[in-house]
Design an enzyme around this catalytic site. Structure first.
Site, short mmCIF file in Angstrom:
data_model
loop_
_atom_site.label_atom_id
_atom_site.label_comp_id
_atom_site.label_asym_id
_atom_site.label_seq_id
_atom_site.Cartn_x
_atom_site.Cartn_y
_atom_site.Cartn_z
N HIS A 22 -54.30 25.35 -46.21
CA HIS A 22 -53.95 24.09 -46.54
C HIS A 22 -54.32 23.80 -48.03
CE1 HIS A 22 -58.36 24.36 -45.62
NE2 HIS A 22 -58.46 23.53 -46.70
N ARG A 45 -63.16 36.49 -49.50
CA ARG A 45 -63.21 35.92 -48.10
C ARG A 45 -62.02 34.86 -47.78
NH1 ARG A 45 -64.55 30.91 -46.55
NH2 ARG A 45 -65.85 30.55 -44.63
N ASP A 56 -60.89 31.82 -45.95
CA ASP A 56 -61.30 30.69 -45.52
C ASP A 56 -60.29 30.46 -44.21
OD1 ASP A 56 -63.16 28.44 -45.48
OD2 ASP A 56 -61.13 27.29 -45.76
N LYS A 97 -58.63 31.59 -38.65
CA LYS A 97 -58.04 31.76 -37.40
C LYS A 97 -57.11 30.70 -37.28
CE LYS A 97 -61.45 28.31 -35.47
NZ LYS A 97 -62.56 28.17 -34.30
N HIS A 98 -56.74 29.97 -38.52
CA HIS A 98 -55.58 28.98 -38.62
C HIS A 98 -54.31 29.41 -39.16
CE1 HIS A 98 -58.39 25.66 -36.76
NE2 HIS A 98 -59.32 26.05 -37.66
N GLU A 143 -63.38 34.34 -42.19
CA GLU A 143 -64.10 33.15 -41.37
C GLU A 143 -63.40 32.68 -40.36
OE1 GLU A 143 -65.10 28.91 -41.09
OE2 GLU A 143 -63.48 29.63 -42.36
N HIS A 161 -72.17 28.42 -44.74
CA HIS A 161 -72.19 27.07 -44.90
C HIS A 161 -71.46 25.96 -44.25
CE1 HIS A 161 -67.88 27.87 -46.11
NE2 HIS A 161 -67.69 26.47 -46.12
#
Length: 437
Positions: free
Chosen positions: A90, A189, A191, A194-195, A218, A286
């Site tokens: 996003h 990494r 972020d 899964k989206h 993640e 986090h």
């Protein structure tokens, strides 16, 4: 091999650079830095870094491109890998008339007026042109059913403009990663992985440009069903590693009053942890303390300590250490100093030292019980964890262990291991990391 990753959560670049030698001295093998892509430089809130305005500029509240170069140079000089946190799902949720044009009309005008300054922070591309337009975003609204696979990838996260899978978006993300590679990053990494649709992940992160880079995603889950829907398919369909949320769930269950430490003998064999070679092990991330919806996944403070000992003491996975500056304490005063500067706390330093000393050595159970567990790492390391409220005194066989003096890396105590059977003493709600001298 030193592989423990320090998550320098929301650290200013100058702070990372100035501590590079100490990070290496403690024994960390890598540092995960905050998202470097352009975000609001005037926004001190940590979440601003997770709302990018433009891939082509390296500038945030934490520093600019020169500071980022200094981070990479300082860490590499000390033999430490550098991983960047990448946000590709996003863009920033901004209140302006052209909110789906990035970086937007006003920002492009600023680029023109401050051409010299933005040229210094330019990563790639032509800053006289826009990056994304409304047709590069989904128009489906916000996710309402968080367990729906379609909504998860095609709808927006709480108003954040959700990028569409199209050739332009894919091309810009590939170009961004190539340019970041050129700065010297050793991995990324991913972020909110899964989206992202499976094809998106393959085309952006499965290219030859990223061959040899360490990639870990993640995919935040809290139970077996969420893991089945989101995490295990990603593990099967991609080549990257992932935060080991199945193990985190196992740890939460184990350290509950009715949980059994026996579950920690080999959780991956029962699908309660990721395969060792694809696992980034965590006691906290986090998102858990900083987002209201995830705070239910927090462990009790002492249980978190015991979980960290297990993660650092076990064989398998790449441990990640979260260290912040009290970002969550403003809203949750009970968090104050819980993770602040944790990276250099004496107990974490001891765990890192033990992990590095026994890295690659086989794990073997010496004593198992519902309330406590003792296991060996090779012939010179012993881990003992007692979750109960009373002393435990298991008798262990010394076969295969070095006889002689051992020192507890956590507490500094000495013991002399000898004989065929040795009686351990494990204090209540405590752990020990014994290393032969």
């Amino acid at each position: 091999m030193h592989d423990v990753i320090l998550h320098a959560f929301d650290w200013p670049y100058r702070e990372i650079s100035s501590n590079a030698a100490k990070i290496a001295e403690i024994g960390y093998g890598g540092v995960l830095i905050p998202p470097p892509l352009y975000s609001d430089p005037n926004g001190p809130e940590w979440w601003q870094r997770y709302q990018p305005k433009d891939y082509r500029v390296l500038r945030s509240h934490l520093g600019r491109k020169t500071g980022l170069r200094n981070v990479i140079k300082a860490l590499h000089k000390n033999g430490v890998m550098v991983y960047a946190d990448i946000v590709f799902n996003h863009m920033a949720n901004e209140s302006r008339p052209d909110r789906l044009n990035f970086p937007g009309r006003a920002e492009l005008e600023r680029y023109r007026k401050e051409r010299r300054q933005f040229s210094r922070d330019r990563l790639y591309g032509n800053l006289d042109e826009g990056l994304f337009s409304p047709w590069d975003f989904h128009a489906s609204g916000n996710i309402e059913n968080w367990l729906d696979e379609y909504q998860s990838t095609e709808y927006s996260l709480s108003g954040l403009p959700d990028l569409e899978l199209n050739e332009w978006v894919i091309g810009q993300q590939q170009a961004c990663l190539r340019a970041l590679n050129g700065l010297g990053f050793d991995g990324y990494r991913v972020d909110a992985v899964k989206h992202l649709p499976d094809e998106h992940i393959r085309r952006v992160f499965g290219t030859s440009d990223l061959a040899g880079k360490y990639l870990f995603g993640e995919a935040l889950t809290a139970n077996d069903n969420e893991e089945r829907v989101f995490l295990w398919p990603l593990l099967n369909e991609t080549g990257m590693s992932f935060y080991d949320f199945p193990l985190h769930e196992t740890l939460r269950r184990v350290f509950s009053p009715s949980g059994s430490m026996r579950e920690l003998i080999d959780p991956a064999a029962y699908g309660q942890a990721l395969p060792w070679q694809r696992s980034v092990t965590v006691a906290v991330t986090h998102d858990i303390p900083n987002n209201d919806g995830f705070r239910g996944q927090l462990l009790d403070r002492q249980d978190e300590f015991l979980a960290k000992v297990y993660i650092m003491g076990r064989d398998g996975g790449v441990p990640l250490v979260y260290s912040d500056h009290n970002e969550s304490a403003g809203k949750y005063p009970e968090d104050r100093d819980r993770w602040a500067n944790a990276w250099q706390r004496s107990d974490l330093k001891a765990m890192v030292a033990f992990h590095n000393a026994v890295h690659g050595q086989p794990q073997r159970t010496l004593f198992e019980d519902d309330g406590f567990l003792v296991f060996a790492r090779g012939y010179r390391g012993i881990v003992a964890i007692n979750k109960t409220g009373i002393w435990q005194h298991p008798n262990i066989s010394t076969f295969g262990l070095r006889h002689g003096p051992y020192r507890c890396m956590l507490h500094g105590h000495l013991m002399e291991l000898g004989g065929e059977i040795f009686t351990f003493g494990i204090p209540p709600r405590q752990a020990q990391l014994w290393l032969a001298e």
